[in-house]
Design a protein around this motif. Sequence first.
Motif, PDB file in Angstrom:
ATOM      1  N   PHE A 144       0.824  -1.207   0.000  1.00 18.61           N
ATOM      2  CA  PHE A 144       0.000   0.000   0.000  1.00 18.61           C
ATOM      3  C   PHE A 144       0.860   1.260   0.000  1.00 18.61           C
ATOM      4  CE2 PHE A 144      -2.687   3.224   2.023  1.00 18.61           C
ATOM      5  CZ  PHE A 144      -3.808   3.133   1.214  1.00 18.61           C
ATOM      6  N   GLY A 145       0.433   2.263  -0.749  1.00 16.63           N
ATOM      7  CA  GLY A 145       1.130   3.545  -0.795  1.00 16.63           C
ATOM      8  C   GLY A 145       1.861   3.728  -2.107  1.00 16.63           C
ATOM      9  N   GLN A 146       2.850   4.614  -2.100  1.00 16.67           N
ATOM     10  CA  GLN A 146       3.676   4.840  -3.278  1.00 16.67           C
ATOM     11  C   GLN A 146       5.017   4.157  -3.076  1.00 16.67           C
ATOM     12  OE1 GLN A 146       4.019   9.001  -4.148  1.00 16.67           O
ATOM     13  NE2 GLN A 146       1.928   9.144  -4.909  1.00 16.67           N
ATOM     14  N   THR A 147       5.470   3.429  -4.097  1.00 15.48           N
ATOM     15  CA  THR A 147       6.720   2.682  -4.021  1.00 15.48           C
ATOM     16  C   THR A 147       7.577   3.002  -5.233  1.00 15.48           C
ATOM     17  OG1 THR A 147       5.562   0.861  -2.919  1.00 15.48           O
ATOM     18  CG2 THR A 147       7.733   0.374  -3.830  1.00 15.48           C
ATOM     19  N   ALA A 148       8.826   3.390  -4.993  1.00 18.21           N
ATOM     20  CA  ALA A 148       9.772   3.594  -6.087  1.00 18.21           C
ATOM     21  C   ALA A 148      10.284   2.228  -6.524  1.00 18.21           C
ATOM     22  CB  ALA A 148      10.932   4.480  -5.641  1.00 18.21           C
ATOM     23  N   VAL A 149      10.011   1.848  -7.757  1.00 15.95           N
ATOM     24  CA  VAL A 149      10.450   0.563  -8.306  1.00 15.95           C
ATOM     25  C   VAL A 149      11.612   0.831  -9.253  1.00 15.95           C
ATOM     26  CG1 VAL A 149       9.794  -1.388  -9.755  1.00 15.95           C
ATOM     27  CG2 VAL A 149       8.152  -0.450  -8.121  1.00 15.95           C
ATOM     28  N   THR A 153      10.152   5.299 -16.645  1.00 15.09           N
ATOM     29  CA  THR A 153      11.372   5.560 -17.419  1.00 15.09           C
ATOM     30  C   THR A 153      12.036   4.226 -17.710  1.00 15.09           C
ATOM     31  OG1 THR A 153      12.879   5.699 -15.525  1.00 15.09           O
ATOM     32  CG2 THR A 153      11.683   7.731 -16.143  1.00 15.09           C
ATOM     33  N   ARG A 154      13.139   4.260 -18.403  1.00 16.01           N
ATOM     34  CA  ARG A 154      13.861   3.016 -18.697  1.00 16.01           C
ATOM     35  C   ARG A 154      14.449   2.393 -17.425  1.00 16.01           C
ATOM     36  NH1 ARG A 154      19.432   3.883 -19.412  1.00 16.01           N
ATOM     37  NH2 ARG A 154      19.579   2.142 -20.875  1.00 16.01           N
ATOM     38  N   ASP A 155      14.592   3.184 -16.356  1.00 15.12           N
ATOM     39  CA  ASP A 155      15.192   2.716 -15.110  1.00 15.12           C
ATOM     40  C   ASP A 155      14.196   2.248 -14.060  1.00 15.12           C
ATOM     41  OD1 ASP A 155      17.892   3.398 -15.890  1.00 15.12           O
ATOM     42  OD2 ASP A 155      17.277   5.483 -15.651  1.00 15.12           O
ATOM     43  N   GLY A 156      12.927   2.689 -14.149  1.00 18.55           N
ATOM     44  CA  GLY A 156      11.948   2.315 -13.132  1.00 18.55           C
ATOM     45  C   GLY A 156      10.700   3.172 -13.215  1.00 18.55           C
ATOM     46  N   PHE A 157       9.913   3.154 -12.170  1.00 15.92           N
ATOM     47  CA  PHE A 157       8.675   3.933 -12.118  1.00 15.92           C
ATOM     48  C   PHE A 157       8.219   4.039 -10.669  1.00 15.92           C
ATOM     49  CE2 PHE A 157       7.304  -0.407 -12.143  1.00 15.92           C
ATOM     50  CZ  PHE A 157       6.099  -0.449 -11.454  1.00 15.92           C
ATOM     51  N   THR A 158       7.201   4.840 -10.446  1.00 16.71           N
ATOM     52  CA  THR A 158       6.591   4.953  -9.126  1.00 16.71           C
ATOM     53  C   THR A 158       5.248   4.240  -9.158  1.00 16.71           C
ATOM     54  OG1 THR A 158       7.674   7.058  -8.709  1.00 16.71           O
ATOM     55  CG2 THR A 158       5.778   6.518  -7.325  1.00 16.71           C
TER      56      THR A 158
END
Length: 113
Positions: free
Chosen positions: A41-46, A85-90
């Motif tokens: 749950f919440g926002q996670t930087a992937v 992006t190419r590196d990840g997402f939120t």
Amino acid sequence: MEIISSKNILPENFVHAAKDNITESQELPNGLRIESGAVGFGQTAVRFTTPFSTAPTVVMGITGFDLDHGANLRLGCGPMTNSVTRDGFTATLGTWANTGVYSASAFWMAIGK
């Protein structure tokens, strides 16, 4: 209302994957790569294990939730707008208004080159 089962039917590693943001990556013969994982749950930087050559397509789906029954049930998930992006997402998994959440988890999958 009668409780049908109090037995946990989710695999043990499912809960840990959501808590720990564990990812898995797989190369396909056509040059595409799939990377997937779980978030809570919440926002996670992937962050992807290896960057894609361009921003991949990311899809998400809700895999589990425990919500308070005393209010309307509202739950949504998806990548934050313009965050892929190419590196990840939120990744975002959240509610709005007066929905009460005890726990929630979502699955994500990125597909690209």
